[in-house]
Each structure stands twice: as structure tokens, then as C-alpha cells.
Design a protein around this motif. Structure first.
Motif, mmCIF file in Angstrom:
data_model
loop_
_atom_site.group_PDB
_atom_site.id
_atom_site.type_symbol
_atom_site.label_atom_id
_atom_site.label_comp_id
_atom_site.label_asym_id
_atom_site.label_seq_id
_atom_site.Cartn_x
_atom_site.Cartn_y
_atom_site.Cartn_z
ATOM 1 N N THR A 3 -29.747 -10.614 -18.277
ATOM 2 C CA THR A 3 -29.676 -11.793 -17.420
ATOM 3 C C THR A 3 -29.155 -11.421 -16.043
ATOM 4 N N LYS A 4 -29.821 -11.923 -15.016
ATOM 5 C CA LYS A 4 -29.353 -11.756 -13.641
ATOM 6 C C LYS A 4 -28.795 -13.090 -13.180
ATOM 7 N N TRP A 5 -27.767 -13.037 -12.357
ATOM 8 C CA TRP A 5 -27.041 -14.240 -11.939
ATOM 9 C C TRP A 5 -27.059 -14.401 -10.432
ATOM 10 N N GLU A 6 -26.878 -15.635 -10.003
ATOM 11 C CA GLU A 6 -26.578 -15.913 -8.605
ATOM 12 C C GLU A 6 -25.239 -16.638 -8.569
ATOM 13 N N TYR A 7 -24.533 -16.508 -7.456
ATOM 14 C CA TYR A 7 -23.168 -17.005 -7.370
ATOM 15 C C TYR A 7 -22.968 -17.855 -6.120
ATOM 16 N N SER A 52 -3.890 -17.743 -0.779
ATOM 17 C CA SER A 52 -2.610 -17.591 -0.085
ATOM 18 C C SER A 52 -2.008 -18.889 0.447
ATOM 19 N N GLN A 53 -2.823 -19.785 0.891
ATOM 20 C CA GLN A 53 -2.296 -21.067 1.349
ATOM 21 C C GLN A 53 -1.984 -21.920 0.125
ATOM 22 N N PRO A 54 -0.835 -22.568 0.068
ATOM 23 C CA PRO A 54 -0.462 -23.296 -1.152
ATOM 24 C C PRO A 54 -1.413 -24.423 -1.538
ATOM 25 N N ASP A 55 -2.105 -24.995 -0.580
ATOM 26 C CA ASP A 55 -3.004 -26.106 -0.893
ATOM 27 C C ASP A 55 -4.469 -25.715 -0.867
ATOM 28 N N ALA A 56 -4.770 -24.424 -0.954
ATOM 29 C CA ALA A 56 -6.172 -23.977 -0.890
ATOM 30 C C ALA A 56 -6.586 -23.375 -2.230
ATOM 31 N N ARG A 57 -7.792 -23.732 -2.657
ATOM 32 C CA ARG A 57 -8.346 -23.229 -3.917
ATOM 33 C C ARG A 57 -9.780 -22.791 -3.685
ATOM 34 N N VAL A 58 -10.228 -21.833 -4.504
ATOM 35 C CA VAL A 58 -11.626 -21.419 -4.457
ATOM 36 C C VAL A 58 -12.208 -21.560 -5.859
ATOM 37 N N TYR A 59 -13.283 -22.321 -5.963
ATOM 38 C CA TYR A 59 -14.018 -22.509 -7.212
ATOM 39 C C TYR A 59 -15.218 -21.564 -7.178
ATOM 40 N N TYR A 60 -15.367 -20.713 -8.182
ATOM 41 C CA TYR A 60 -16.507 -19.798 -8.259
ATOM 42 C C TYR A 60 -17.468 -20.295 -9.342
ATOM 43 N N LEU A 61 -18.755 -20.330 -8.998
ATOM 44 C CA LEU A 61 -19.780 -20.796 -9.940
ATOM 45 C C LEU A 61 -20.898 -19.779 -10.026
ATOM 46 N N LYS A 62 -21.631 -19.817 -11.150
ATOM 47 C CA LYS A 62 -22.783 -18.935 -11.344
ATOM 48 C C LYS A 62 -23.872 -19.690 -12.099
ATOM 49 N N ARG A 63 -25.096 -19.169 -11.976
ATOM 50 C CA ARG A 63 -26.221 -19.656 -12.793
ATOM 51 C C ARG A 63 -27.241 -18.533 -12.903
ATOM 52 N N PRO A 64 -28.026 -18.563 -13.968
ATOM 53 C CA PRO A 64 -29.047 -17.524 -14.127
ATOM 54 C C PRO A 64 -30.100 -17.636 -13.033
ATOM 55 N N LEU A 65 -30.580 -16.485 -12.593
ATOM 56 C CA LEU A 65 -31.678 -16.476 -11.613
ATOM 57 C C LEU A 65 -32.976 -16.871 -12.287
#
Length: 71
Positions: A2-6, A58-71
Motif C-alpha cells: 500500500t502506498k499512502w498520501e499524507y 512548541s507553542q502551548p496552544d498549537a497542535r498538529v494533526y497528521y492524516l493519511k489515506r491510501p493512494l
């Protein structure tokens, strides 16, 4: 195999700014501002994206959501 995109959504709770970035081999396409991180995640879920992880940065109020799905 499986190949993914992000993609990732950076959410700054303090100032309310949220940015969506798709990652591809070309490295093109900068982040675009989105109005609501949670609404964007819900929409991406309907498009087949799966939330992989949530990271506090690093910033207390900052978040990063990472997502993926099959190509």
C-alpha cells in the motif's frame, strides 16, 4: 504494498488560525488557511483520510494533526 498520501493540519488555539498542508513528492503547494480544524478533519474523514496522530508543538496552544489515506 500500500502506498499512502499524507496531510497535516496545524491548529493554533490561541489565535484561532488553522492551516492545512498536503504532502506530495513534488513538494509544491503551501499551506492554506482553513476556518475550523475539527470541521476540516471531519470533511477529510469523509474523503477517506484517517487521523494518524496529534502532536503538541512548541507553542502551548498549537497542535498538529497528521492524516493519511491510501493512494
Amino acid at each position: 504494498m500500500t502506498k499512502w498520501e499524507y496531510c497535516a493540519i496545524r491548529s493554533n488555539v490561541g489565535d484561532g488560525k488553522n492551516f492545512l498542508k498536503f504532502f506530495d513528492a513534488s513538494g509544491e503547494g503551501g499551506p492554506k488557511e482553513v476556518s475550523d480544524a475539527h470541521q476540516t478533519i471531519a470533511q477529510l474523514g469523509l474523503e477517506g483520510w484517517e487521523l494518524v496522530t496529534l502532536t503538541q508543538i512548541s507553542q502551548p496552544d498549537a497542535r498538529v494533526y497528521y492524516l493519511k489515506r491510501p493512494l
